[in-house]
Each structure stands twice: as structure tokens, then as C-alpha cells.
Design a protein around this motif. Structure first.
Motif, PDB file in Angstrom:
ATOM      1  N   LYS A  88     -21.612 -11.122 -11.404  1.00  0.00           N
ATOM      2  CA  LYS A  88     -20.961 -10.104 -10.579  1.00  0.00           C
ATOM      3  C   LYS A  88     -21.413  -8.694 -10.945  1.00  0.00           C
ATOM      4  O   LYS A  88     -20.893  -7.720 -10.403  1.00  0.00           O
ATOM      5  CB  LYS A  88     -19.444 -10.211 -10.743  1.00  0.00           C
ATOM      6  N   ASN A  89     -22.352  -8.607 -11.894  1.00  0.00           N
ATOM      7  CA  ASN A  89     -22.906  -7.314 -12.344  1.00  0.00           C
ATOM      8  C   ASN A  89     -21.842  -6.388 -12.934  1.00  0.00           C
ATOM      9  O   ASN A  89     -21.898  -5.172 -12.772  1.00  0.00           O
ATOM     10  CB  ASN A  89     -23.629  -6.603 -11.189  1.00  0.00           C
ATOM     11  N   PHE A  90     -20.860  -6.978 -13.616  1.00  0.00           N
ATOM     12  CA  PHE A  90     -19.876  -6.167 -14.310  1.00  0.00           C
ATOM     13  C   PHE A  90     -20.533  -5.544 -15.542  1.00  0.00           C
ATOM     14  O   PHE A  90     -21.123  -6.251 -16.360  1.00  0.00           O
ATOM     15  CB  PHE A  90     -18.681  -7.026 -14.745  1.00  0.00           C
ATOM     16  N   PRO A  91     -20.431  -4.236 -15.720  1.00  0.00           N
ATOM     17  CA  PRO A  91     -21.069  -3.589 -16.877  1.00  0.00           C
ATOM     18  C   PRO A  91     -20.254  -3.760 -18.155  1.00  0.00           C
ATOM     19  O   PRO A  91     -19.037  -3.555 -18.171  1.00  0.00           O
ATOM     20  CB  PRO A  91     -21.133  -2.119 -16.467  1.00  0.00           C
ATOM     21  N   GLU A  92     -20.914  -4.157 -19.229  1.00  0.00           N
ATOM     22  CA  GLU A  92     -20.262  -4.225 -20.529  1.00  0.00           C
ATOM     23  C   GLU A  92     -20.138  -2.818 -21.109  1.00  0.00           C
ATOM     24  O   GLU A  92     -20.865  -1.895 -20.729  1.00  0.00           O
ATOM     25  CB  GLU A  92     -21.066  -5.117 -21.474  1.00  0.00           C
ATOM     26  N   LEU A  93     -19.222  -2.656 -22.041  1.00  0.00           N
ATOM     27  CA  LEU A  93     -19.089  -1.367 -22.713  1.00  0.00           C
ATOM     28  C   LEU A  93     -20.375  -1.041 -23.460  1.00  0.00           C
ATOM     29  O   LEU A  93     -20.973  -1.900 -24.110  1.00  0.00           O
ATOM     30  CB  LEU A  93     -17.920  -1.397 -23.704  1.00  0.00           C
ATOM     31  N   SER A  94     -20.789   0.190 -23.362  1.00  0.00           N
ATOM     32  CA  SER A  94     -21.968   0.647 -24.102  1.00  0.00           C
ATOM     33  C   SER A  94     -21.619   0.814 -25.574  1.00  0.00           C
ATOM     34  O   SER A  94     -20.446   0.771 -25.966  1.00  0.00           O
ATOM     35  CB  SER A  94     -22.457   1.980 -23.536  1.00  0.00           C
TER      36      SER A  94
END
Length: 389
Positions: A88-94
Motif C-alpha cells: 500500500k506504499n505506507f511510509p515507515e518512520l525515517s
């Protein structure tokens, strides 16, 4: 090293870290924790019926820094969650988002953080996270399957100042452990890493604790004795048993024969405690294992909404690790600050739900709940129809 008293009602890790702080003359830390304990008790008793605002921050933070994992453990579906979110292209925390979150947790009043996954060593920035946590005064626990704990990584773990390294080992043989973890060779990897880490921490004279963590299940319940002795002989400081929880599917009714095997396993563990072999579980927690496998509700009052907090790699906020396992979040750090999540008006709703939860026996929260039970006294219920009215 492997010494404790079976009759102690307090989890060994609490005693170890309190002792360490006192030996280093960190009396201020001890009194801050004592005050925090009393404030949590007071806040919970004050709001037990309608779950209002707490009087202080939580003690423990569980950080699921990734759901990715190279194993396919039979009791976990985090790798599937990782695949779903990635699709789903959810971004992980940087890295910077994680480091700021850790600093904010310290400001909130957290005493210690557990870095877990998935497999946390899959994140290359995990050591920066541990170092940041140490820099702001937090006790750090690293949970790992040990696959990536080669000589270079062991040095990084120790250099970061990790207070406790918790390695998964579900059996004293490859047959048991590899089947549990869904990876051929997992046993050999874990055993080799434990031996190397134990040797290296002694050579460097660092105080990092080394613990074996085992999930107790129908697949290893009959080999508990061998596992505990094996963990001791590997040079670990202690072993912790976790009763398998029905996070993946509803619990099935256990047979009388299986419950008898659980009773026998618990008695073996108690006998080890009486013999001076160090178990991380408190005796009171061991007494709850049979309730867990029966599929019963926990008899403990849950303080998770007041003494713990969870955060995952997508910024989702949870009251505790069991809620992370269920995927039941109540906010996202990208939309709300930790202070607002914890103390804000919207916290009233989730805090009321969590305060009435009796759904798990998972060690991190069950042991914390046990720590707070002795002083807890529920408010007396008012009688709507008093005599003579």
C-alpha cells in the motif's frame, strides 16, 4: 549469575536494574521511579471508573521498529503485515523521526524502551536508536532472533550501550526451535550468537544482560526442563517463558491432557526457581499460565493505559505491545504529538477501553500489571437504592 529466590514476587529484571542504579549511586533515578509508581497508582484509582487523564507519563515503551522479518514464526504474522503495508506504499518512520520519538518518550517520562519487530536488526539505524535512547537516560532492551548477530554486529550492540539483549530460543534442540521459528538453521544461529555475545561481553567487561526468551506452546511444553538447563549452560543471565497468545486466531478449547502438561511444566519452572536457577518470570506470572492456555480472561486489572505505550514503524500509537500484536492503534505520531496522545482530551476514549481489558497474559504487560496490583483497591460501588430510602 543464575541466582534468585523463588518466593520473590517481583520480576528479576526489575530487581537487576534497580540494583544496578543503586550500585552506581543513581539515587535520583530510584526516587523518580518510586514517585512515578505512586502517581500511576493514584491516577488509576482516581479515574478507574471513567478513565481520565493520567498524573504522569508511562514507564515502558515498546517500539516495533519494523514488521519485516527473515523468519516465519508460527506464532506471528508481522511479516504479512509488513508485506501488506509495503504493497500500500505506507511510509515507515525515517531515522530522524524515530530519534525524535525516542527523545520525546524520554521527555514524557518513560524509563525504558524495548526495541522489537519483526526483526529489529534488519534496520541499519537500530544502533542510532539505541544510542539516542541511552543518551537521554533510558534503559534499553533489544529483542532479536539472533540471525544477524555476527561478530561485527555484536560489537555494535555493545558499543551502543544496550542494557539487555533478549534472544529467542524456543527449544534445546534444532528440531524444536527451527519448527517454531519456521527457518532451518535458526537454532544453530541463535546458539552461536549467544556463545559469541556472552564471551565478548565478558572480555569487554560490559554490564549488558543476556537473556533467552522462549514462547511456551504445545510444541515445546514437554521439553521445558531441557531448555532451561541449556540456556543456563550457554552462559545467559536468565530465561523468560512467554505463554503463547491467540493473536492469530481464536483460542481453541484445550484438552485435559494438555492442561496437565502445562501444570507439569509450570511446576518444573517453580522447582528451578526454588533451586536458585534464575527465571525472568515472577512466580505470580507463572501461576497465570494455566489460565492463559485455558483461554480464560486475565484476572489482573490492566494498567496499560497508564504505565506503558507502544509505537510502530508506521507511526501508529498503541497503549501496549499486545495492542501492537492486534494492530489496534489509537493515533499516529505524524498527526498527534506524544504529549497530546497521552494527556489530551481524546485519550479518554481509548484509555477507558484499555483499562477494562483482560485479554492477554503477555509478559511485558502482565508483569507490569502484577507490579501494580498490590496497592490497587477498586472504588467502592455506590448503592443506588440504599436501605431505608
Amino acid at each position: 549469575m543464575w541466582r534468585t529466590r523463588e518466593e520473590s514476587m517481583i520480576r528479576k529484571v526489575y530487581i537487576d536494574f534497580i540494583t544496578q542504579k543503586l550500585l552506581h549511586y543513581d539515587i535520583g533515578w530510584f526516587f523518580r521511579r518510586a514517585l512515578q509508581y505512586l502517581l500511576i497508582q493514584s491516577g488509576f484509582r482516581r479515574w478507574a471508573d471513567d478513565a481520565g487523564k493520567p498524573l504522569c507519563g508511562p514507564i515502558l515503551a515498546s517500539l516495533s521498529v519494523t514488521y519485516a522479518c527473515n523468519y516465519r514464526c508460527r506464532m506471528c504474522n508481522f511479516h504479512l503485515r509488513h508485506a501488506e503495508m509495503k504493497g500500500k506504499n505506507f511510509p515507515e518512520l525515517s531515522t530522524e523521526e524515530w530519534l525524535q520519538a525516542i527523545r520525546d518518550l524520554a521527555t514524557l517520562g518513560v524509563s525504558g524502551v524495548g526495541f522489537t519487530g519483526g526483526e529489529p536488526l534488519l534496520r541499519k539505524d537500530i544502533f542510532a536508536m539505541v544510542e539516542t535512547a541511552k543518551a537521554v537516560g533510558l534503559i534499553t532492551h533489544l529483542n532479536t532472533n539472533a540471525y544477524f548477530l555476527d561478530d561485527i554486529t555484536i560489537e555494535k550492540v555493545l558499543d551502543a550501550g544496550t542494557d539487555s539483549v533478549n534472544i529467542s530460543l524456543d527449544g534445546a534442540t534444532a528440531e524444536v526451535h527451527d519448527a517454531s521459528r519456521g527457518y532451518p538453521g535458526a537454532f544453530e544461529r541463535a546458539v552461536t550468537a549467544i556463545r559469541r555475545l556472552n564471551a565478548r561481553r565478558r572480555e569487554r567487561k560490559v554490564p549488558a544482560r543476556l537473556k533467552v526468551v522462549a514462547v511456551l506452546s504445545p510444541h515445546n511444553v514437554d521439553s521445558v526442563r531441557d531448555l532451561v538447563l541449556f540456556a543456563r549452560d550457554l552462559g545467559t543471565d536468565c530465561i523468560e517463558l512467554i505463554p503463547e497468545q491467540p493473536f492469530l486466531q481464536p483460542a481453541t478449547k484445550p484438552s485435559a491432557a494438555f492442561l496437565q502438561r502445562i501444570k507439569q511444566a509450570v511446576e518444573v519452572l517453580r522447582s528451578f526457581g526454588r533451586a536458585g536457577i534464575a527465571l525472568e518470570n515472577s512466580p505470580r506470572h507463572l501461576s497465570l499460565f494455566e489460565h492463559s492456555f485455558r483461554g480464560e480472561k486475565s484476572p489482573l486489572k490492566c494498567f496499560a493505559a497508564y504505565n506503558s505505550i507502544g509505537l510502530d514503524t508506521y507511526g501508529e500509537l498503541f497503549p501496549c505491545m499486545p495492542y501492537i500484536n492486534r494492530g489496534r492503534s489509537f493515533g499516529n505520531i505524524r498527526n498527534v504529538s506524544l504529549q497530546e496522545f497521552w494527556y489530551g482530551d481524546k485519550s479518554r476514549g481509548w484509555r477507558k477501553e484499555v483499562s477494562h481489558c483482560h485479554d492477554c497474559f503477555l509478559n511485558c504487560q502482565a508483569e507490569l500489571n502484577l507490579l501494580f496490583q498490590p496497592l490497587y483497591k477498586p472504588k467502592p460501588k455506590s448503592n443506588p437504592n440504599p436501605a431505608g430510602s
